[in-house]
Design a protein around this motif. Structure first.
Motif, short mmCIF file in Angstrom:
data_model
loop_
_atom_site.label_atom_id
_atom_site.label_comp_id
_atom_site.label_asym_id
_atom_site.label_seq_id
_atom_site.Cartn_x
_atom_site.Cartn_y
_atom_site.Cartn_z
N CYS A 98 -11.91 12.25 68.92
CA CYS A 98 -12.94 13.09 69.53
C CYS A 98 -14.07 13.34 68.55
O CYS A 98 -15.25 13.25 68.90
N VAL A 99 -13.70 13.66 67.32
CA VAL A 99 -14.71 13.97 66.31
C VAL A 99 -15.50 12.70 65.96
O VAL A 99 -16.72 12.74 65.75
N LEU A 100 -14.81 11.56 65.92
CA LEU A 100 -15.51 10.30 65.69
C LEU A 100 -16.55 10.06 66.77
O LEU A 100 -17.72 9.77 66.50
N ALA B 30 -17.84 12.31 68.65
CA ALA B 30 -18.87 13.35 68.54
C ALA B 30 -19.96 12.93 67.57
O ALA B 30 -21.15 13.15 67.82
N SER B 31 -19.56 12.30 66.45
CA SER B 31 -20.56 11.83 65.48
C SER B 31 -21.46 10.79 66.14
O SER B 31 -22.68 10.78 65.93
N LEU B 32 -20.85 9.91 66.95
CA LEU B 32 -21.66 8.88 67.62
C LEU B 32 -22.54 9.49 68.70
O LEU B 32 -23.68 9.08 68.89
N PHE B 33 -22.00 10.50 69.41
CA PHE B 33 -22.81 11.20 70.41
C PHE B 33 -23.98 11.90 69.73
O PHE B 33 -25.11 11.87 70.23
N ALA B 34 -23.70 12.56 68.60
CA ALA B 34 -24.77 13.26 67.89
C ALA B 34 -25.86 12.27 67.47
O ALA B 34 -27.05 12.54 67.62
#
Lengths: 125, 201, 657
Positions: free
Chosen positions: B34-36, B38-42
């Protein structure tokens, strides 16, 4: 029934057909509404944005509950705590990055007018 | 390991102890994923406006096409659930049926996505053009890579299931696979909303 | 066929050639010794394929120690360069090489020394201290270690062929992009970190599940030792921050290999986004490193004060405050990048707030000592050194938390002095305290106290000599990473003092190596057969020294904090429960193969050798599948074997008494 299934059943970490069908129907519904809303231009851009983001969040919760059976494990509910922590980090990364980068763009990128003014005032051009 | 007594002082079998650890560990891995994402979404959120003279989302996204992809993936998530229900009833044939359907749907999704990508590239809109296209291909492509990995995993599981009964180990691995596959559909909800729907606004 | 690999990439500069030669000789000597003493089988069976965290922990420490020697060599070169490269003199290395030296220094120290020490410590201590026999996923543990080794090999190989990155330990774009760093250096940096980073992430997951699910019966969360709480805090950071690093390294790699435009200077890329993302990982990283060190001090201070730790509950709250706040301060690493006052103020305030829970911990340790019967053993000396240095560096940090002040200090030597004080004074001193404290548990004999004291004083004095001048130089305007400067600045004297400081540190390291050697030589004089040489409070001191493979013949039941201490005060009861056979995981070579194939994968990417990338990828997948298809992965230790082992240990204890 095999051991794993018995253990799961004892601790309630599974779903019957009802759980999956409910999740499925709700997800289809929310997806269809979102796509139609965007395609039809029924609301303003901002209005559509708010609705589709809300629906996405709701659909994620629906799938977490009905497909991934979150919340049904016995205490201590480590799965939920870890999810909440992850969610906090996700919000901070995305929100924080947007805030920071937007702020940087505002202060670090000059428009042509600003460049002209700066060159005139500071460089005598 | 000798028998561990849990906090409620109820005796749990060795298998259940292993299952509890493995599912918690896999869940934790999914949360790191999820956090990975999230970084790509950001990154996508920050850079999607940087089209550098090339196309924007509005120019290249085909919403009806994406709707079909979305439905395919959603149905495959549902059929995974049906496979798990059958597994708990120890009905090997049903499990195989639903897993194969899931695999076919997943493959269809991936083929549609690869087709979309190859059209973009042949039209000259590849990831080397702009930051927007780089972040688009990477975010959606990473999800696609996860789908591919899931399909490879599914193939191994189906092959195993053809040859043997549902042992406790296989049941555990099926459970992990279903968690993974449901999780990928959750991420897709984020992708079709943020990338495609918001791109069309 | 071999991508861009060519003989042109062999080193030319004398210093580099010398370093490679020294390393090469060392490796050859090691291999020769293995053949001479016929220890290959022993190495493979007892160590490389082991899934025992006690073995894996020792291997982590060995690799981390080797990397520390290389990192210190880099530090010596930096000091030598900056002390001599003034005016018409140009020091001992070229400018290009100097960029690689400080980049390698930082990368090695953070990713391979500090992280290696932390994971080594976790492997050795966590299972025993929670009353468990192993970690949750023993094979994954081995795999994580070998991925770490894979990264270790890559970064050291860069010295021999290709050269390392010259873009600093965080490789900021656009300098780290293909356009400005076309060689393999930055790729070495990316892939050694990416591979080792995945190992770290998997270990994080492993130890979280271990702590949550494998505590001894009765050990509720609030009865765990504070070291375990500290580790749990660190693990929460690892698990949720390392994916950001994985993503960011991937994006940079995509820019470099596939021509993408995330952080490039053209194509709409935004280098500032890299800085933002890398520090969103980078700040949690420093707390990942320091929290376990804080945990070590909690154990050490309580034990050597003969008193329970003061303020247990507030310690737990402080740890979690630090964990959550770590995710809200990262912009303080780039106050000067151009964000406005609102953004800078928010992050400045959050940074100041995060110093408070650390202060709480500091006071709690000091209050633990108050009215205790304090023994100034070597671990306690390291703690006292920590109090002095960490406080000094900490206040420097709070000063820089004020954005306008930071505009003066950012990227100056003041900053460099601050973070070294934090990491050396905090993490390194903590790891040295841990080493001296727990060494007897794993070997059965104590380390030589006198040499330990000498090493401590050399490190403390050397550290202050090396870094106080840097604080002053920072005030004087010296920026970091300078390979040459003008004599009129008047800086050289301070640089020379700093150079002397590193020399004294090296003396300290020499004493540490001597300490280990002498202690092994004189081990019979320093034997401990009780398993509890210090009067410990936590469960690991219950086991023999060294502990048996299975740690505990009977898993203890816990009723309170500092259970072992309480046990010692209670009248002794005969062991009541019957012994049962213990299931123990088998050794496996899969971890080694996965590490090896991961290395090939990384090497292929670095040198653009496509077939090697595919071989590496398929190799990793195949090894995983083979491992997952194994039918028997465990074996049993029979009750008779357990009884024999326990009897031998009891006899040793009786002989002493």
């Amino acid at each position: 029934m095999n051991e794993q299934a018995e253990g799961l059943k004892r601790r309630g970490m599974h779903g019957g057909i009802g759980s999956y069908v409910t999740g499925f129907v709700l997800s289809i519904g929310m997806t269809v509404v979102s796509f139609i809303l965007v395609a039809s231009h029924l609301l303003t851009s901002l209005g559509t944005l708010v609705v589709i983001v809300t629906l996405a969040a709701l659909q994620i919760i629906v799938q977490l509950f009905f497909f991934l059976h979150l919340g049904r494990e016995s205490k201590p509910r480590w799965n939920i705590y870890i999810l909440l922590f992850a969610l906090m980090v996700v919000v901070i990364i995305i929100g924080g990055s947007l805030w920071i980068m937007h702020n940087l763009d505002r202060y670090m990128i000059m428009t042509p007018e600003q460049i002209n003014t700066y060159m005139h005032n500071n460089e005598g051009l | 390991m000798s028998k561990h007594v849990d906090e409620m002082a109820i005796e749990i079998s060795h298998e259940e102890v292993v299952n509890a650890k493995v599912t918690l560990g896999f869940w934790t891995y999914l949360m790191t994923d999820c956090v990975l994402f999230a970084s790509l979404f950001a990154t996508y959120a920050v850079l999607h406006g940087n089209t550098f003279g090339g196309p924007s989302g509005k120019d290249i996204f085909d919403l009806p096409y994406i709707f079909v992809e979305t439905m395919i993936l959603l149905v495959s998530s549902f059929t995974t659930g049906l496979a798990m229900i059958a597994a708990r009833k120890n009905n090997k044939d049903q499990v195989l049926t639903w897993l194969i359907v899931t695999g076919l749907l997943g493959a269809a999704f991936l083929i549609m996505e690869l087709t979309e990508f190859s059209h973009l590239i042949s039209d000259g809109h590849s990831w080397t053009v702009s930051a927007f296209l780089s972040s688009y291909f990477t975010l959606v492509g990473t999800h696609g890579l996860h789908i591919l990995t899931g399909l490879l995993w599914l193939t191994v599981l189906i092959t195993k299931l053809f040859r043997q009964d549902i042992t406790s180990t296989l049941m555990r691995r099926l459970t992990l696979f279903s968690m993974f596959w449901h999780f990928l559909d959750v991420i897709w909800v984020g992708i079709f909303t943020v990338v495609y729907l918001m791109g069309a606004l | 066929m071999f991508g861009r690999l060519s003989f042109d990439y062999l080193p030319h500069e004398l210093v580099t050639v010398g370093g490679v030669a020294a390393g090469g000789v060392g490796i050859l000597l090691g291999i020769a010794a293995m053949f001479y003493f016929k220890k290959w089988t022993w190495l493979w069976k007892e160590w490389m394929t082991s899934v025992d965290p006690k073995r894996i922990g020792v291997m982590y420490l060995v690799v981390a120690a080797l990397m520390m020697l290389r990192g210190l060599a880099d530090a010596l070169m930096i000091r030598a360069q900056q002390a001599t490269s003034v005016g018409s003199a140009h020091g001992i290395v070229s400018s290009d090489t100097f960029q690689q030296v400080f980049s390698a220094h930082g990368t090695i120290m953070i990713f391979f020394v500090a992280m290696g020490l932390i994971f080594g410590l976790m492997n050795l201590i966590v299972p025993m201290q929670i009353g468990a026999r192993d970690v949750a996923f023993p094979f994954l543990n081995s795999m994580s270690f070998w991925l770490y080794v894979s990264g270790f090999v890559l970064i050291n190989l860069s010295l021999a062929i290709g050269g390392f990155s010259g873009a600093g330990w965080l490789a900021y774009p656009p300098l780290s992009e293909m356009q400005y760093s076309p060689g393999p250096g930055v790729d070495y940096w990316i892939w050694s970190l990416q591979i080792a980073g995945i190992g770290s992430l998997l270990s994080g997951i492993n130890f979280v599940v271990t702590i949550l699910k494998m505590r001894a019966p009765g050990m509720t969360l609030m009865k765990m030792p504070i070291f375990i709480w500290s580790v749990l805090g660190s693990l929460s950071l690892i698990v949720f921050a390392f994916p950001i690093l994985t993503a960011t390294l991937s994006l940079l790699a995509l820019d470099r290999t596939l021509g993408m435009h995330f952080f490039t200077a053209n194509g709409g890329g935004d280098p500032m986004m890299y800085v933002n993302l890398i520090w969103a990982w980078g700040h949690p990283e420093v707390y990942i490193l320091v929290l376990p060190a804080f945990g070590v001090f909690s154990e050490v201070v309580a034990t050597f004060s003969g008193k329970r730790l003061f303020g247990y509950t507030s310690m737990v709250w402080a740890i979690w405050a630090i964990v959550f706040l770590s995710y809200s301060v990262w912009l303080h690493h780039f106050f000067t990048m151009g964000s406005g006052a609102d953004v800078n103020t928010f992050f400045g305030i959050m940074t100041m707030i995060i110093s408070i829970p650390t202060g709480v911990k500091m006071f709690n340790w000091i209050f633990t000592m108050y009215r205790g019967r304090v023994r100034f053993t070597v671990p306690m000396l390291w703690f006292m050194g920590f109090v002095v240095t960490f406080t000094l560096g900490g206040v420097a940090g709070v000063l820089m938390a004020i954005p306008p002040a930071d505009f003066q200090f950012h990227n100056s030597l003041f900053l460099v002095a601050h973070f070294h004080t934090m990491i050396v004074g905090g993490v390194v001193f903590g790891m040295f305290a841990a080493f001296n404290y727990w060494f007897p548990k794993f070997t059965g004999f104590k380390l030589n106290e006198r040499l330990g004291r000498y090493s401590f004083w050399c490190w403390l004095v050397g550290f202050l000599l090396a870094f106080v001048p840097l604080y002053i130089l920072g005030f004087m305007g010296a920026t970091r990473r300078l390979d040459h400067y003008d004599p009129s600045l008047g800086w050289q004297g301070l640089f020379i003092v700093a150079g002397l400081g590193v020399g004294v540190i090296c003396l300290g390291v020499g004493f540490q190596l001597l300490q280990i050697g002498v202690s092994i030589w004189k081990r019979n004089e320093n034997r401990d057969v009780t398993g509890d040489p210090w009067g410990g409070r936590t469960l690991e001191w219950m086991t023999t020294s060294p502990p048996p493979e299975y740690n505990y013949a009977l898993i203890p039941t816990v009723t309170e904090r500092d259970e072992f201490w309480a046990l010692k005060q209670r009248p002794k009861k005969a062991a009541s429960a019957p012994l049962e056979p213990i299931i123990v995981p088998n050794n496996t070579a899969a971890g080694v193969y996965i590490g090896a194939f991961a290395f090939l994968f990384g090497f292929g990417f670095i040198w653009h050798i496509v077939w090697l990338i595919i071989v590496g990828l398929i190799g990793v997948i195949y090894s995983v599948l083979v491992r997952l298809s194994e039918d028997t992965t465990e074996h049993e230790i029979s009750v008779n074997e357990i009884k024999k082992t326990e009897a031998v240990a009891a006899a040793k204890r009786r002989k002493l008494a």
